[in-house]
Design an enzyme around this catalytic site. Structure first.
Site, mmCIF file in Angstrom:
data_model
loop_
_atom_site.group_PDB
_atom_site.id
_atom_site.type_symbol
_atom_site.label_atom_id
_atom_site.label_comp_id
_atom_site.label_asym_id
_atom_site.label_seq_id
_atom_site.Cartn_x
_atom_site.Cartn_y
_atom_site.Cartn_z
ATOM 1 N N ARG A 6 26.991 2.873 -10.831
ATOM 2 C CA ARG A 6 26.263 1.830 -10.117
ATOM 3 C C ARG A 6 25.040 1.383 -10.911
ATOM 4 O O ARG A 6 25.024 0.328 -11.522
ATOM 5 C CB ARG A 6 25.866 2.323 -8.716
ATOM 6 N N ASP A 7 24.027 2.235 -10.976
ATOM 7 C CA ASP A 7 22.803 1.841 -11.684
ATOM 8 C C ASP A 7 23.028 1.799 -13.189
ATOM 9 O O ASP A 7 22.465 0.957 -13.889
ATOM 10 C CB ASP A 7 21.681 2.823 -11.342
ATOM 11 N N TYR A 134 17.251 4.191 0.427
ATOM 12 C CA TYR A 134 16.391 3.971 -0.750
ATOM 13 C C TYR A 134 15.108 3.251 -0.312
ATOM 14 O O TYR A 134 15.162 2.304 0.494
ATOM 15 C CB TYR A 134 17.079 3.045 -1.749
ATOM 16 N N GLU A 136 13.017 1.004 -2.218
ATOM 17 C CA GLU A 136 12.849 0.286 -3.478
ATOM 18 C C GLU A 136 11.372 0.039 -3.777
ATOM 19 O O GLU A 136 10.604 -0.319 -2.891
ATOM 20 C CB GLU A 136 13.602 -1.046 -3.418
ATOM 21 N N THR A 169 11.192 2.607 -9.377
ATOM 22 C CA THR A 169 12.035 1.454 -9.714
ATOM 23 C C THR A 169 11.685 0.835 -11.063
ATOM 24 O O THR A 169 12.578 0.424 -11.819
ATOM 25 C CB THR A 169 11.933 0.397 -8.600
ATOM 26 N N HIS A 199 13.263 6.170 -13.624
ATOM 27 C CA HIS A 199 13.592 5.274 -14.732
ATOM 28 C C HIS A 199 12.749 5.673 -15.944
ATOM 29 O O HIS A 199 11.747 6.365 -15.821
ATOM 30 C CB HIS A 199 13.385 3.815 -14.345
#
Length: 518
Positions: A6-7, A134, A136, A169, A199
């Site tokens: 997905r990501d 989530y 975000e 994010t 990330h």
């Protein structure tokens, strides 16, 4: 939870085929044994739907369906209906974790957003779908609008939610911030399952994951090879090694399968793994400096806890200008070859020469180098190529300017031919004709590289000559024509031994003689 499908697919230029998604999902759950996988975003495309359907059909047969998750949106009933059509049973609901995102992207109040979230959760559960949530832009929320972000978490603790997932994010957090935020949240909401989704924009994703798991995160999100948008996500391979070596936590991921899965994801994604990438990079278990190989010989002095065998790999010792005899000995052991001390010195020098040209030398090259060195050692060098200049251009014949040293005296010649080597041989013939010397007949010309074509260091050219006796010479060089010229130089010196009747002992095979030197 691994989110490569997905990501990770948000990496620029990466799009997995449905069949590729299925193969990766199988490897993640059955080979690596990650706990959960996030496989897609709802509503993206027909191809995405087909890919998820393939995965859920397989997962249902295997009893893994509750471990397959899909990202969805606060858009009742659209995302839930898509997930139902895909055959999945887990929704990862994307909500706004910062006031900045809520106000400027959704243009809604917290009360409106919370009400819509509650309706999405209720609708999903009514249809038999479990929900994780989530937040975000959570990291920016904790920095700039903590009251809103903490109120959203408080609201979610009263909903039928399995996990609350906290993403950095934009990859902007420092390890200190991760520790402070998790301490703050866990003290306020003890007993709640929080995931951390890092990330890598500042190259801090693994350090941030470490702080999160040491300060209460109950789940972590990774991608294979660190795939993901911008600088990518926290890489699974590094996170697993870090948890095993720097925490007392247990993790079920099978380390020895990591490299195999990493290479398959590299192939499917088209994203090349940097050679120096920890755990899975080509060079990370390769010792280059000779002093390191020497230390390993004496008590594994340059080993650390990241042993290559943990990840299904092997330690290697690079061959190049800094490798030294210790590296070469390690490679010789692997090949089962032993050399005399003086031979090892000459082989080392030849490898250093190649290294000075910035050429890459591999274990597969070593037999070629040894053969070349041993042949050179057996030939008296009375004739040598002092210099040359070659040209090659379309529509014109190649030409060569050659300077040959014969017993200390230099001879120059120029010639053109059908190719660079042909031009070179014609220049040699002119010199030999002036010296009233004969040349043998070239009867075979063979070019090869080490097995597998894994090196750009050199090619080997083997030429077979007929001078009443059949013999072979070989040359080794990064340039094919130069390798042939080196083989020819050896031939000229062997001819002198024939003509003066002082050649090295030779061996007779049927009707063929082969000089030991060749």
């Amino acid at each position: 939870m691994d989110t490569t499908l997905r990501d990770g697919e948000q990496t620029s230029g990466v799009s997995f085929l449905p069949s590729e998604k299925l193969q990766i999902a199988k490897l993640l759950l059955e080979e690596l044994k990650v706990d959960r996988i996030e496989v897609a975003s709802a509503r993206v495309s027909e191809g995405e739907l087909e890919g998820v359907q393939k995965i859920t059909q397989w997962a249902s047969q295997k009893g893994y369906l509750d471990r397959v998750e899909v990202l969805g949106f606060v858009d009742t009933p659209v995302s839930v209906n898509w997930i139902l059509e895909a055959g999945a049973k887990v929704l990862n609901l994307l909500t706004k974790g910062s006031l900045n995102h809520l106000v400027h992207q959704l243009k809604k109040t917290p009360e409106q957003h919370f009400d819509e979230i509650a309706k999405s959760i209720a609708f999903a559960q009514k249809n038999g779908i479990d929900v994780n949530v989530y937040l975000e832009d959570w990291s920016n929320g904790m920095r700039n609008s903590p009251e809103y972000t903490l109120s959203l978490i408080d609201f979610l603790t009263h909903q039928q939610v399995k996990r609350i997932m906290l993403p950095d994010t934009l990859g902007l957090l420092s390890p200190d911030e991760v520790r402070i935020f998790f301490d703050q949240i866990l003290s306020k909401f003890p007993g709640i399952h929080f995931d951390f989704h890092a990330h890598n924009d500042y190259d801090l994703s693994v350090a941030n994951v470490m702080e999160a798991v040491l300060h209460g995160a109950a789940g972590i999100h990774t991608t294979v090879n660190g795939l993901g948008e911008r600088a990518g996500n926290a890489p699974l391979e590094s996170v697993v090694a870090m948890i095993k070596d720097f925490t007392k936590l247990e993790i079920g991921v099978q380390e020895q399968k990591i490299f195999r899965v990493s290479k398959l994801v590299e192939q499917f994604s088209g994203q090349h793994i940097p050679a120096n990438k920890p755990v899975v990079g080509e060079n990370v278990f390769t010792q280059t400096a000779g002093i390191h190989a020497d230390g390993d010989n004496k008590k594994n002095l340059y080993f650390n806890d990241l042993m290559p065998e943990r990840f299904g790999r092997q330690r290697k010792y690079a061959l190049g200008k800094t490798s030294g005899k210790a590296n070469i000995l390690k490679n010789l052991e692997e090949l089962g070859i032993s050399l005399e001390k003086d031979e090892l010195t000459r082989v080392t020098q030849r490898i250093i020469e190649l290294g000075d040209k910035k050429e890459r030398v591999t274990t597969e090259d070593l037999p070629y180098i040894i053969s070349d060195v041993l042949q050179n050692n057996s030939i008296s060098k009375n004739i040598s190529i002092e210099g040359y200049h070659m040209t090659h251009s379309k529509g014109l014949k190649p030409s060569v300017q050659l300077r040959l040293n014969v017993y200390g005296k230099s001879y120059d010649s120029t010639a053109t031919g059908d190719g660079q080597y042909d031009s070179f041989m014609k220049a040699v013939k002119k010199i030999y004709k002036s010296l009233k010397k004969e040349l043998p007949k070239l009867i075979d010309y063979h070019v090869s590289i080490p097995p597998g074509g894994k090196t750009d260091a050199f090619v080997e050219t083997v030429i077979t000559w007929d001078y009443g006796k059949i013999f072979k010479t070989k040359g080794l060089d990064p340039d094919q024509t130069v390798a042939a010229m080196m083989a020819t130089e050896k031939m000229l010196n062997i001819l002198e031994s024939f003509n003066t009747n002082t050649e090295k002992e030779s061996t007779y095979y049927g009707n063929e003689y082969r000089a030991v030197a060749g």
